[in-house]
Structure formats: structure tokens, C-alpha cells
Design a protein around this motif. Structure first.
Motif, short mmCIF file in Angstrom:
data_model
loop_
_atom_site.label_atom_id
_atom_site.label_comp_id
_atom_site.label_asym_id
_atom_site.label_seq_id
_atom_site.Cartn_x
_atom_site.Cartn_y
_atom_site.Cartn_z
N ASP A 148 0.82 -1.22 0.00
CA ASP A 148 0.00 0.00 0.00
C ASP A 148 0.85 1.27 0.00
OD1 ASP A 148 0.97 -0.08 2.61
OD2 ASP A 148 -1.00 -0.35 3.54
N ARG A 149 2.19 1.12 -0.02
CA ARG A 149 3.08 2.28 -0.14
C ARG A 149 3.30 2.65 -1.61
NH1 ARG A 149 7.33 -1.05 3.38
NH2 ARG A 149 6.49 -2.53 1.84
N LEU A 150 2.87 1.76 -2.50
CA LEU A 150 3.01 1.98 -3.94
C LEU A 150 1.64 2.11 -4.58
CD1 LEU A 150 5.68 -0.78 -4.78
CD2 LEU A 150 6.11 1.67 -4.49
N PHE A 203 10.35 4.76 -19.72
CA PHE A 203 9.46 4.92 -18.56
C PHE A 203 10.27 5.47 -17.40
CE2 PHE A 203 8.00 3.23 -14.47
CZ PHE A 203 6.66 3.60 -14.46
N ARG A 204 9.68 6.40 -16.68
CA ARG A 204 10.33 6.95 -15.48
C ARG A 204 9.25 7.18 -14.42
NH1 ARG A 204 15.02 9.72 -13.84
NH2 ARG A 204 15.89 9.44 -15.95
N SER A 205 9.57 6.85 -13.18
CA SER A 205 8.64 7.03 -12.06
C SER A 205 9.40 7.46 -10.83
CB SER A 205 7.89 5.72 -11.78
OG SER A 205 7.11 5.83 -10.60
N ALA A 206 8.75 8.24 -9.99
CA ALA A 206 9.33 8.60 -8.69
C ALA A 206 9.23 7.45 -7.70
CB ALA A 206 8.63 9.83 -8.13
N GLN A 207 8.47 6.42 -8.05
CA GLN A 207 8.29 5.27 -7.16
C GLN A 207 9.37 4.22 -7.39
OE1 GLN A 207 3.98 4.01 -6.39
NE2 GLN A 207 4.05 4.28 -8.62
N ALA A 208 9.62 3.45 -6.34
CA ALA A 208 10.45 2.25 -6.45
C ALA A 208 10.21 1.38 -5.22
CB ALA A 208 11.93 2.60 -6.55
N ILE A 224 16.49 0.38 -13.77
CA ILE A 224 17.30 0.99 -12.70
C ILE A 224 16.32 1.44 -11.63
CG2 ILE A 224 18.97 2.79 -12.12
CD1 ILE A 224 19.53 2.96 -15.20
N TRP A 225 16.51 1.00 -10.40
CA TRP A 225 15.59 1.38 -9.33
C TRP A 225 16.35 1.65 -8.04
CZ3 TRP A 225 17.08 -3.42 -10.24
CH2 TRP A 225 17.20 -4.32 -9.19
N GLY A 226 15.81 2.57 -7.25
CA GLY A 226 16.45 2.95 -6.00
C GLY A 226 15.75 4.13 -5.37
N PRO A 227 16.39 4.81 -4.42
CA PRO A 227 15.74 5.93 -3.72
C PRO A 227 15.27 7.06 -4.63
CG PRO A 227 17.71 5.22 -2.55
CD PRO A 227 17.71 4.49 -3.85
N ASP A 228 15.88 7.21 -5.81
CA ASP A 228 15.48 8.27 -6.73
C ASP A 228 14.33 7.86 -7.64
OD1 ASP A 228 17.43 9.99 -5.74
OD2 ASP A 228 18.95 9.22 -7.13
N GLY A 229 13.86 6.61 -7.53
CA GLY A 229 12.76 6.16 -8.36
C GLY A 229 13.16 5.02 -9.28
#
Length: 259
Positions: free
Chosen positions: A177-179, A217-222, A201-206
């Protein structure tokens, strides 16, 4: 739609933590498990069909292959993945509780965290299947071995054989539920039936997903918890067409950035 001028960053300068071109005489058991989510079914149904050769690993769906679970028929799959986790027999605890019909552990499956970074990069070179009824996919999914909420997915791509010009990619929340669900359809910038490389590529920056160096594709989520990598070929309908149905994995490289 991303501008085609948006290029992916170069891979890290250090050696990959995971690097396999499948050139050996057998699948490396220090990196891969050749069963699809084996805890939710039985070994005769979860076992992958595949060959190793000069081009890499060829996943197969054979005519005599059984459905992954009787409840899901018709659905057959050949898959390799970089780990397993499950609770005790009869429990509902395990990686990727993706079905709404009450998945339970049918096969005792020890926890094996062969490659499960909480942040990182993966480059997967593949040739997609053009065989009728098939879908080819690469994805990272939360192991759930620390917390049942850790179930989010980075969908690197899903390519259906019926249309090799487009793919679905993005974030699937599942039980986290955090995503939030954030999937999109993208145009594949190359011939998907020929060797080409997808990157996540995923991490604290998304999260960033691309193909052949182009960001799609780019997202602020990860999902910032341990993730297994899965690569699979599905046949989603009944038996039809010629067999075997196939897709190729030519090389996989991965970097763990959570250390």
C-alpha cells in the motif's frame, strides 16, 4: 511518451554482481532456479523447459507441458528466477501472492536469496517470442521474506507475440500500500524478435526502464526492498500452433546498489 533523445545512463564501471551469458553446459544453480514460483504448485508443473546453446538460453513451451496450476488452466510457463521464499506447507506466505483465489504453499520451498537487491540495475538481452498465444516478460518482484507488504514489482517488460511492436512496463503495487499501480504501454524502438537489451534501474530516486539505451518509462516510485529477478515465457491460451514455442535469453547483467 519519452523523447527518444532521453538516453539511459551507462552501466556502473564496476563488475556486475550477476553476469551470465548461459555459455556453460548447464544452468548455474548459484544464480538461477528453473521453476516458476514453485511454492504455489508442484514441481512437475513449475519446472522450466529450456535449452542452452551458443545464443544463450532458449525458454520453451512444449506441447506436453502441464499447466502451472490446474486452477489457472490454460496457462503454461517456463521461467528462471534468482531466488525463492515461502512459508510452511498449507500457508499463504510466499513470494508473489498474485492470485485472488487463495494461493497456498503446496511444495516445501526453502528460502534462497541468490540475487535479491533492494536497489540496483539489471540489463537483460533477449529475443522475444513470435509464437501464437505467448507472452515474454522480465520483472523484479519483492521477496516478502522480511515483510508481506514487500510485494511490489518493477515490470521491465511484457511483450505479447501478437504485437511485437509494443510492450507494457512500469510499477505494480500488488499488496504494497506504499506503492500505486503505474503501468504504461510503450513502443519498442527495435525489432523485438531479434536480440535487444532492456534495462531497469531502481532505487531511492525512483525507477527508470528503457530499451537499447533509450528511456521509455520513469517514475518517482520504487520498491525499496529485496527483489528477485524473473524471466519467463507464458502460453496464455489453449494448445494451438506449432511446438516448441520459444524465446531467448542471451545475457543478463545485474548490479546491486543496496550494499
Amino acid at each position: 511518451m519519452p523523447d527518444l533523445a532521453d538516453r539511459l545512463p551507462e552501466p556502473p564501471a564496476r563488475r556486475p554482481d550477476l553476469d551470465d551469458d548461459f555459455a556453460g553446459p548447464r544452468l548455474r544453480d548459484d544464480l538461477w532456479i528453473d521453476h516458476y514460483l514453485p511454492q504455489w504448485t508442484t514441481p512437475d508443473r513449475s519446472a522450466a523447459r529450456y535449452d542452452l546453446g551458443d545464443r544463450g538460453l532458449r525458454l520453451r513451451i512444449d506441447e506436453d507441458q502441464r499447466d502451472w496450476r490446474p486452477e489457472d488452466a490454460p496457462l503454461r510457463v517456463s521461467n528462471i528466477q534468482t531466488g525463492t521464499f515461502a512459508g510452511p506447507l498449507g500457508s499463504g506466505q510466499g513470494t508473489h501472492r498474485h492470485r485472488p483465489d487463495g494461493l497456498v504453499v503446496r511444495t516445501a520451498t526453502p528460502a534462497r536469496l541468490l540475487w535479491a537487491p533492494a536497489a540496483g540495475r539489471v540489463d537483460v538481452t533477449v529475443s522475444a517470442s513470435a509464437d501464437k498465444g505467448c507472452m515474454f516478460a522480465v520483472w523484479l518482484v519483492g521477496t516478502e521474506h522480511l515483510d508481506a507488504r514487500d510485494s511490489g514489482e518493477v515490470c521491465v517488460f511484457e511483450i505479447e507475440a501478437a504485437d511485437l511492436t509494443t510492450a507494457r512496463c512500469g510499477i505494480k503495487a500488488h499488496h504494497d500500500d506504499r506503492l500505486r499501480q503505474e503501468m504504461t504501454e510503450v513502443t519498442i524502438p527495435v525489432d523485438a524478435a531479434r536480440p535487444h537489451t532492456w534495462t531497469a534501474i531502481w532505487g531511492p530516486d525512483g525507477t527508470v526502464i528503457g530499451c537499447e539505451g533509450v528511456e521509455l518509462f520513469r517514475s518517482a516510485q520504487a520498491p525499496l526492498y529485496p527483489q528477485f529477478l524473473l524471466i519467463d515465457l507464458w502460453e496464455l491460451g489453449g494448445r494451438t500452433g506449432k511446438y516448441p514455442k520459444t524465446a531467448w535469453i542471451h545475457r543478463v547483467r545485474g548490479w546491486d546498489n543496496s550494499r
